[in-house]
Design a protein around this motif. Structure first.
Motif, PDB file in Angstrom:
ATOM      1  N   PHE A 141      12.741 -17.929  16.077  1.00  0.00           N
ATOM      2  CA  PHE A 141      14.087 -17.644  15.606  1.00  0.00           C
ATOM      3  C   PHE A 141      14.641 -16.380  16.268  1.00  0.00           C
ATOM      4  O   PHE A 141      13.881 -15.505  16.695  1.00  0.00           O
ATOM      5  CB  PHE A 141      14.092 -17.444  14.087  1.00  0.00           C
ATOM      6  N   PRO A 142      15.962 -16.255  16.341  1.00  0.00           N
ATOM      7  CA  PRO A 142      16.562 -15.005  16.816  1.00  0.00           C
ATOM      8  C   PRO A 142      16.120 -13.832  15.947  1.00  0.00           C
ATOM      9  O   PRO A 142      15.967 -13.973  14.732  1.00  0.00           O
ATOM     10  CB  PRO A 142      18.070 -15.271  16.676  1.00  0.00           C
ATOM     11  N   TYR A 143      15.938 -12.695  16.558  1.00  0.00           N
ATOM     12  CA  TYR A 143      15.479 -11.509  15.845  1.00  0.00           C
ATOM     13  C   TYR A 143      16.136 -10.275  16.437  1.00  0.00           C
ATOM     14  O   TYR A 143      16.760 -10.327  17.501  1.00  0.00           O
ATOM     15  CB  TYR A 143      13.950 -11.380  15.939  1.00  0.00           C
ATOM     16  N   VAL A 144      15.995  -9.172  15.741  1.00  0.00           N
ATOM     17  CA  VAL A 144      16.510  -7.889  16.213  1.00  0.00           C
ATOM     18  C   VAL A 144      15.321  -7.004  16.561  1.00  0.00           C
ATOM     19  O   VAL A 144      14.409  -6.829  15.736  1.00  0.00           O
ATOM     20  CB  VAL A 144      17.386  -7.211  15.139  1.00  0.00           C
ATOM     21  N   LYS A 145      15.336  -6.450  17.748  1.00  0.00           N
ATOM     22  CA  LYS A 145      14.223  -5.610  18.202  1.00  0.00           C
ATOM     23  C   LYS A 145      14.446  -4.154  17.778  1.00  0.00           C
ATOM     24  O   LYS A 145      15.484  -3.555  18.052  1.00  0.00           O
ATOM     25  CB  LYS A 145      14.110  -5.694  19.721  1.00  0.00           C
ATOM     26  N   ILE A 146      13.460  -3.615  17.086  1.00  0.00           N
ATOM     27  CA  ILE A 146      13.431  -2.187  16.762  1.00  0.00           C
ATOM     28  C   ILE A 146      12.419  -1.553  17.706  1.00  0.00           C
ATOM     29  O   ILE A 146      11.230  -1.892  17.679  1.00  0.00           O
ATOM     30  CB  ILE A 146      13.028  -1.943  15.290  1.00  0.00           C
ATOM     31  N   GLU A 147      12.887  -0.681  18.562  1.00  0.00           N
ATOM     32  CA  GLU A 147      12.036  -0.137  19.613  1.00  0.00           C
ATOM     33  C   GLU A 147      11.052   0.904  19.075  1.00  0.00           C
ATOM     34  O   GLU A 147      11.340   1.627  18.122  1.00  0.00           O
ATOM     35  CB  GLU A 147      12.895   0.508  20.711  1.00  0.00           C
ATOM     36  N   GLY A 148       9.888   0.974  19.731  1.00  0.00           N
ATOM     37  CA  GLY A 148       8.936   2.028  19.422  1.00  0.00           C
ATOM     38  C   GLY A 148       9.407   3.354  19.993  1.00  0.00           C
ATOM     39  O   GLY A 148      10.305   3.398  20.834  1.00  0.00           O
ATOM     40  N   LEU A 164       0.817  -1.216   0.000  1.00  0.00           N
ATOM     41  CA  LEU A 164       0.000   0.000   0.000  1.00  0.00           C
ATOM     42  C   LEU A 164       0.848   1.262   0.000  1.00  0.00           C
ATOM     43  O   LEU A 164       0.328   2.362   0.068  1.00  0.00           O
ATOM     44  CB  LEU A 164      -0.925   0.001   1.222  1.00  0.00           C
ATOM     45  N   GLY A 165       2.170   1.087  -0.046  1.00  0.00           N
ATOM     46  CA  GLY A 165       3.051   2.247  -0.058  1.00  0.00           C
ATOM     47  C   GLY A 165       3.401   2.767   1.322  1.00  0.00           C
ATOM     48  O   GLY A 165       4.127   3.760   1.449  1.00  0.00           O
ATOM     49  N   GLU A 166       2.895   2.097   2.365  1.00  0.00           N
ATOM     50  CA  GLU A 166       3.170   2.570   3.722  1.00  0.00           C
ATOM     51  C   GLU A 166       4.614   2.302   4.127  1.00  0.00           C
ATOM     52  O   GLU A 166       5.192   3.040   4.924  1.00  0.00           O
ATOM     53  CB  GLU A 166       2.228   1.893   4.717  1.00  0.00           C
ATOM     54  N   GLY A 167       5.203   1.216   3.580  1.00  0.00           N
ATOM     55  CA  GLY A 167       6.562   0.847   3.961  1.00  0.00           C
ATOM     56  C   GLY A 167       7.556   1.967   3.733  1.00  0.00           C
ATOM     57  O   GLY A 167       8.407   2.246   4.582  1.00  0.00           O
ATOM     58  N   GLN A 168       7.465   2.609   2.580  1.00  0.00           N
ATOM     59  CA  GLN A 168       8.402   3.682   2.264  1.00  0.00           C
ATOM     60  C   GLN A 168       8.325   4.798   3.291  1.00  0.00           C
ATOM     61  O   GLN A 168       9.351   5.327   3.741  1.00  0.00           O
ATOM     62  CB  GLN A 168       8.105   4.238   0.868  1.00  0.00           C
ATOM     63  N   TYR A 169       7.108   5.148   3.702  1.00  0.00           N
ATOM     64  CA  TYR A 169       6.930   6.229   4.671  1.00  0.00           C
ATOM     65  C   TYR A 169       7.530   5.872   6.022  1.00  0.00           C
ATOM     66  O   TYR A 169       8.335   6.622   6.591  1.00  0.00           O
ATOM     67  CB  TYR A 169       5.442   6.548   4.833  1.00  0.00           C
ATOM     68  N   TYR A 170       7.150   4.699   6.551  1.00  0.00           N
ATOM     69  CA  TYR A 170       7.583   4.335   7.896  1.00  0.00           C
ATOM     70  C   TYR A 170       9.086   4.077   7.972  1.00  0.00           C
ATOM     71  O   TYR A 170       9.750   4.494   8.930  1.00  0.00           O
ATOM     72  CB  TYR A 170       6.807   3.105   8.383  1.00  0.00           C
ATOM     73  N   ILE A 171       9.640   3.372   6.996  1.00  0.00           N
ATOM     74  CA  ILE A 171      11.060   3.059   7.039  1.00  0.00           C
ATOM     75  C   ILE A 171      11.911   4.325   6.995  1.00  0.00           C
ATOM     76  O   ILE A 171      12.989   4.401   7.587  1.00  0.00           O
ATOM     77  CB  ILE A 171      11.421   2.124   5.874  1.00  0.00           C
ATOM     78  N   GLN A 196       4.434  14.111  18.615  1.00  0.00           N
ATOM     79  CA  GLN A 196       3.097  14.286  18.054  1.00  0.00           C
ATOM     80  C   GLN A 196       2.339  12.960  17.968  1.00  0.00           C
ATOM     81  O   GLN A 196       1.139  12.912  18.170  1.00  0.00           O
ATOM     82  CB  GLN A 196       3.178  14.916  16.665  1.00  0.00           C
ATOM     83  N   ARG A 197       3.050  11.889  17.670  1.00  0.00           N
ATOM     84  CA  ARG A 197       2.419  10.579  17.612  1.00  0.00           C
ATOM     85  C   ARG A 197       3.414   9.503  18.046  1.00  0.00           C
ATOM     86  O   ARG A 197       4.617   9.741  18.115  1.00  0.00           O
ATOM     87  CB  ARG A 197       1.878  10.270  16.217  1.00  0.00           C
ATOM     88  N   THR A 198       2.869   8.339  18.351  1.00  0.00           N
ATOM     89  CA  THR A 198       3.683   7.228  18.816  1.00  0.00           C
ATOM     90  C   THR A 198       3.829   6.196  17.693  1.00  0.00           C
ATOM     91  O   THR A 198       2.862   5.890  16.991  1.00  0.00           O
ATOM     92  CB  THR A 198       3.048   6.553  20.049  1.00  0.00           C
ATOM     93  N   TYR A 199       5.028   5.681  17.533  1.00  0.00           N
ATOM     94  CA  TYR A 199       5.313   4.671  16.521  1.00  0.00           C
ATOM     95  C   TYR A 199       5.663   3.361  17.216  1.00  0.00           C
ATOM     96  O   TYR A 199       6.448   3.344  18.166  1.00  0.00           O
ATOM     97  CB  TYR A 199       6.459   5.123  15.621  1.00  0.00           C
TER      98      TYR A 199
END
Length: 219
Positions: free
Chosen positions: A146-153, A99-106, A158-161
């Motif tokens: 599986f092992p993973y890497v945590k990306i923190e919020g 939906l094109g959201e990936g580009q925005y959030y990343i 203005q807003r929470t991610y």
């Protein structure tokens, strides 16, 4: 209380597969606690959504919820990291448009900075979306062990991610990470993959192409 210890004990009694009739007395020796303490902690686990209980005059039926199983899976993944257990799975799927959201959030600094620091590269601003085959659903669930890497919020004021878990993956020799947002209604049949390159161009992929995604520490 030690939530993991309680969940592990219940899982060993079969509560991970189906509701099981269990009395507090059944748990006393394994948990080395009084019946009052165990009853209080079971109620707490229920309130936290980690177990489901049905209490009736003849006893109680207990089932570990999906949230409880996810907690156990993450604990299992941590032990695999500690003991350097490496394995992988192959997931078959089809390239689809997002939906094109990936580009925005990343591209948001709060995420991008963590990607560079924790994953070791600056991702192409967008995701490769792979819809996995139905017969891969059970394997996809195993991925959470599986092992993973945590990306923190984080919050920008203005807003929470929200936070995300990143699992190492590879398609045709190109390494990246499957990014799984920690949100309730995430679709299990969709993989969103980030990489240092635009994978569609690097691998000459288009919608409808079938691919094999290898998940695990292989890169």
């Amino acid at each position: 209380m030690d939530q993991i210890r309680y969940l592990k004990t219940l899982a060993l009694l079969g509560c991970d597969q189906k509701p099981v009739k269990i009395s507090v007395k059944d748990l006393e020796s394994d948990l080395e606690a009084s019946d009052k303490t165990i009853s209080r902690n079971l109620k707490f686990l229920e309130e936290q959504g980690l177990i489901e209980r049905e209490i009736n005059p003849s006893g109680q039926m207990i089932l570990i919820s999906s949230a409880g199983m996810k907690l156990l899976s993450k604990e299992f993944a941590d032990y695999k990291k500690i003991f350097h257990v490496k394995e992988h799975i192959d997931l078959d799927g089809t390239i689809v448009s997002g939906l094109g959201e990936g580009q925005y959030y990343i591209s948001i600094d709060g995420y991008m900075d963590q990607f560079q620091e924790k994953l070791g590269f600056k991702p192409f601003p967008g995701t490769l979306n792979v819809k996995i085959k139905d017969y891969c659903f059970d394997l996809r669930k195993r991925m959470e062990e599986f092992p993973y890497v945590k990306i923190e919020g984080f919050s920008d004021g203005q807003r929470t991610y929200g936070a995300s878990d990143c699992y190492p993956a590879q398609i045709n020799g190109v390494c990246g990470f499957i990014i799984v947002p920690e949100r309730t209604h995430y679709k299990i049949d969709l993989l969103e993959i980030i990489a240092p390159v635009k994978m569609r161009e690097a691998l000459n992929l288009k919608d409808g192409d079938e691919v094999k995604v290898t998940v695990g520490e292989i890169c």
